[in-house]
Design a protein around this motif. Sequence first.
Motif: not given
Lengths: 407, 235, 292
Positions: B140-144
């Motif tokens: 998710r952090q990568m996606l964000a």
Amino acid sequence: MPSIPDQPGAGSGTVAADGVPDAVPDAEMPGSQSPDMPSTGGRPSIRFPGVPWLRLPRQPLLRHLLFGAVAAVGFYLLTGSLSAFNNFRLGEIALYAIALAGLSLLTGTNGQISLGQGAFMAVGAYTLGVLMTHTSWPLAVDVLAAILLSGALGVVVGIPATRLKGPYLAGMTLILALALPRIADKYTAFFGGDQGLTVTAPTPPGTIDPQRWLTWIQLAGAIIVLILLANLLRSRFGRSFRAVRDDEIAAGLAGIHVARTKVLAFTVAASCAGLAGAFLGLSIGVVNTGEFSLTLSIYLLAGMVLGGAGSLVGAWWGAIVIVFMPGWSNSIANSFSLGSAVAANLSLVIFGLVLIVVIMAVPTGIQGGISWLAGRGLSLVRGGGQPRGSPAPPAIATAPDITTGGG
Amino acid sequence: MLDVEDLSVSYGAVRALQGVTFQAQDGSVTAVLGANGAGKTTLLRTVSGLVKQRSGTVSYDGEKLTGLSVENIVRLGISHVPEGRGVIEELTVDENLRLGTLWQFNRGHRRSVLDEIYDLFPPLAERRSRMASTLSGGERQMLAIGRALSSKPKLLLLDEPSLGLAPMVTAQIMAMVQRLARETRLTVVLVEQNVRSALSIAEEAVVINLGRVVVADRAATVAADTQLRHHYLGF
Amino acid sequence: MSLFINLTLNGVTNGMIFAAVALGLVFIWRATHIVNFGQGSMAMFTTYLAVTLLDRQVNYWLAFAAALVAGLVMGAVVETVLIRPLRGKPALNPVIVTLGLFILLEGMAGSIFGIGNRSFPPAFSQAGLTFGHTKVAFSHFDVFILVAVVVLMLGTLVLFRATSLGLRMRAAAFAPEVARLLGVRVGRILTLGWALAAVAGSLAGLLVAPTVSFSPNFMDLVLVYAFTAAVLGGLDSPVGALVGGLVTGLALSYVGGYLGSSLEPLGALAILMVVLSARPEGLFSRPEPRRV
């Protein structure tokens, strides 16, 4: 509820030079919107700065009875000098005030928006009509039955309503307002069909004018109901209503039975509507579905919003507007030669605008505006500048107040 | 360059930021540090326009940001990855990423920009048609971050990217952020509770306490000042 | 038996109309978490505009399109003027405002267009079609209703799933703050959502008008039944609007046919009570996931 001993300077206000606590005038008006004040022992009366002869009993019940008595005398004198038609209107104002007061409690104080108040009025009116037509019971019994039956229906509707929030509740009560009167359409034999059921006005004792007598009954009903509601709102039930409105979860955690509180509010509102409906039947002399359309329920909502949600005094303002609006619309339409189509529909337009404009601009309605003005006016009386004294106690929505209330 | 001058922000009666002044240079990573509640998140939210300031100004490359709407600030090339990441769970990974490209690029370009992001974050490429709700914390952090980068911003505001992530994942993400700043002249303002990892990749550091700037200096200097570290940063 | 078939066909066509209005309610709910109680009146008003044009011998389809465009404009105006200023205020306020809009529009329609009963001409023949020897309660016009609503539904599906605008609308509905940070002009998107919802309502109004006695409250019951349908299907589910519409249409058709038309609203109330007691979020609604 334990009473807090009064000490100079302590409690809810500062102490003026003569040792009498300053009044917070708003809180002492019957049925005002401001929250309950803890009852203090000690001082038996409330005084107002600048008006030394005016003393009000500190106990809510006594205060309300006093206001009721004064109002009763005032109305008695008023009805004596009004024509029959104006007495008829005064009676209408009284009955709509009853319906609006109940709605105000439900929607303003308890936060449950109901579009079904008109439907409950229909229940009350039809109960009266049916009993009058099919039985020979005395009027008082019929009216009592109207109140009880609509109250019972209030319980039936109120129970599923506890699970509904805002728009869902509005939608459900909207359907109720449309569906209930149609039952009368179906069973025309029992309910009188299009003609409706005839209702005979009560016969007055002695030589009293019949319209005056009916208006007295309606006014008496209004005064009694408003006193009862004012006391209810000041009691722990009133605090529960507000607590549930402001934060259901917090209220539940504080030990309030949320569902019961909500159903109680619904029942009270429905009973008020039932009484109002019965009175409406008595006023008009006939009960039929045409009187109880969806428009009535929305007018009641508008009247409540205009008068001030949660305000019992506001119920009277709203009632006045509801009763006089058709006449005003007609006058406006005629004076501008707008034609009959407009005349018939102008009330709808105005009430629609009322709902929109009041919510957007002055959400607290007329009574809220008056309270605000009164607060400003009083600070002027006190000699300009900021009003002295600590601010009014915070709204009773926090848990600790409820638990210390205890009962 | 991001220029914050005498910024004051209040939530009602509560003063969240008072007289905050600092700069973030192009192509550098500036760490904003401080205890919980110090006002770091408020600072980022004010820069990106979610919160209105009471007084003071924020400018980027000479353009005043204070007073602009969020959507217009974004169009100046500023991307904000909010606290909690703000991944839209009801959309797929690809849709989340595409969302960032919509205002900036026309149809033809968008695909190639997205492909660049997928190159940067291979795990996202593997999951591109999966719902964002199925991703792990690190993903998710990568996606964000990928989503924030998909509009090719000039200034990136990162709010607590390490929150809830395992140390190794945090390290990977931090390394990537540093690389991006160096290679693409991206200006990064990094709010972090994990002071060590933040200071390890930052050039400049700003320490905030109770809404005021306590220190604004080179990161190495701040890291070396043990008294400061004990007092404000907890180690 | 033929009564059953006719009631079923009747229920399907009515259900499609409820589905169209319900779809509008769903759009608005997803975008702004408001139930637009004025939806029916807005549709009624635009239908009156169409009838006024038809009275002046305007081409039918032109008047039809004009009503839809009027709906678009009306939805945008209502959102901008009435709803947007209320953002951040107590949640009951928009409910009351839309109710105000409800009676305001009824009053305006009555004032402007007169009270006399009109009739709205149908686009196609309303005579029942014949299959073999039997006449069924299904006409060319009913076919038109089905086709129109199906096109509406498909159009919505394509808009949301396959276009960038649809992506922006979904993002604005699910996570408005995050969407803003990604450059989505959320305010404009919400206005567009209301505008499209109003178009759905206008379409429904045009489809209903030929089948009822045409007066300012001809959409009242439709709104109420559509609300029931939307709640049944799930206020945030377009698929739910369609299924809910059909179920409600069928159920009410049977109630009306076998028990009497006066009891239809009571039937709707019963459906609503059952749904709200058993599964308040509706059949197709997705449980709200947490934001991380």
